[in-house]
Enzyme design. Structure first.
Site, PDB file in Angstrom:
ATOM      1  N   TYR A   1     -29.964 -21.147 -26.076  1.00 22.54           N
ATOM      2  CA  TYR A   1     -30.686 -19.948 -25.648  1.00 22.54           C
ATOM      3  C   TYR A   1     -29.733 -18.942 -25.025  1.00 22.54           C
ATOM      4  O   TYR A   1     -29.787 -17.741 -25.322  1.00 22.54           O
ATOM      5  CB  TYR A   1     -31.774 -20.341 -24.660  1.00 22.54           C
TER       6      TYR A   1
ATOM      7  N   SER B   1     -31.365 -12.201 -20.756  1.00 17.91           N
ATOM      8  CA  SER B   1     -31.747 -13.246 -19.810  1.00 17.91           C
ATOM      9  C   SER B   1     -30.602 -13.485 -18.838  1.00 17.91           C
ATOM     10  O   SER B   1     -29.423 -13.321 -19.198  1.00 17.91           O
ATOM     11  CB  SER B   1     -32.066 -14.551 -20.543  1.00 17.91           C
TER      12      SER B   1
END
Length: 255
Positions: free
Chosen positions: A161, A146
């Protein structure tokens, strides 16, 4: 192993149940190109997804329900794939969960859940699948990172995350070095702002301007965008690429 007349081998894809997810979009794209598929998800809808792919594309597709961080469950799922499909030549670690909770508010249970699914799940599935690739002398692994792992947070998720995706990137680079002499490549695809449910649900018209304003290309990313890049990295033409991170983020991060 069941014989199949078409296909480029078998790709195992985790997180393939959601109709709006990257894993499901990739499964359809690969099936259209002749790949056989082992689809793995904790959601029982993965079995329906496999049946739809078989009917539409005429390739072998098996869906298995499993917690990707549970070695026994993953072993059972991959064993089922191996019994029904050609040898596994591709692995895509696509399953994951987000966390929009700030560092000041996040608790240990949330941290451990996100790390377990995103980072440990990637390790467990890779540990089960990659040795077979190495033994056969050929394989492609692509894991979903990501932009959050590079920017310290995303357009939706925050530190927990980002840490889990950073672990995936570091693990992938180390694994790439270990398995390169065995004919296996390992790469990371790092998306940003893709309209999937991991963004806290559908990016509706009222939510869209806040996201698009951060993107120089002026639009949200799609699962098709990401699937196309992953398909390339699974192919023969990507055999000289390993240990790399490919940004696919609409210009949110340059470089």
């Amino acid at each position: 192993m069941t014989e199949h007349s078409t296909g480029r081998g078998t790709a195992v894809i985790t997180g393939a149940a959601s109709g709006r997810g990257i894993g499901r979009a990739l499964a359809g794209r690969l099936a259209a190109a002749g790949w056989h598929l082992g689809l793995l998800d904790i959601d029982p809808a993965v079995e329906k997804a496999a049946a739809e792919i078989r009917a539409e594309h005429g390739v072998g597709a098996v869906g298995a329900v499993a917690d990707i961080a549970d070695p026994a469950a993953v072993d059972a799922a991959v064993t089922a794939f191996e019994a029904e499909l050609p040898p596994v030549t591709g692995l895509v670690n696509s399953a994951g969960v987000s966390s929009p909770v700030s560092f000041f508010d996040v608790d240990l249970a949330t941290w451990e859940r996100v790390m377990r699914i995103n980072a440990t799940g990637t390790f467990v599935v890779s540990k089960r699948v990659v040795p077979g690739m190495a033994e056969r002398g050929h394989g492609r692994v692509v894991s979903l990172g990501s932009t959050a792992m590079q920017n310290g947070g995303g357009t939706y998720s925050k530190s927990t995350y980002a840490a889990s995706k950073g672990a995936i990137e570091a693990f992938s680079r180390a694994l790439a070095l270990e398995v390169a002499p065995r004919g296996v490549t390992v790469n990371v695809v790092a998306p940003a702002t893709i309209d999937t449910d991991i963004m806290g649900g559908r990016i509706t018209d009222d939510r869209k301007p806040a996201f698009v304003s951060q993107l120089p290309v002026g639009r949200l990313g799609t699962t098709r965008d990401v699937a196309a890049l992953v398909e390339f990295l699974l192919g023969e033409d990507a055999g000289y690429i390993t240990g790399a991170t490919y940004n696919i983020n609409g210009g949110l991060r340059i470089g």
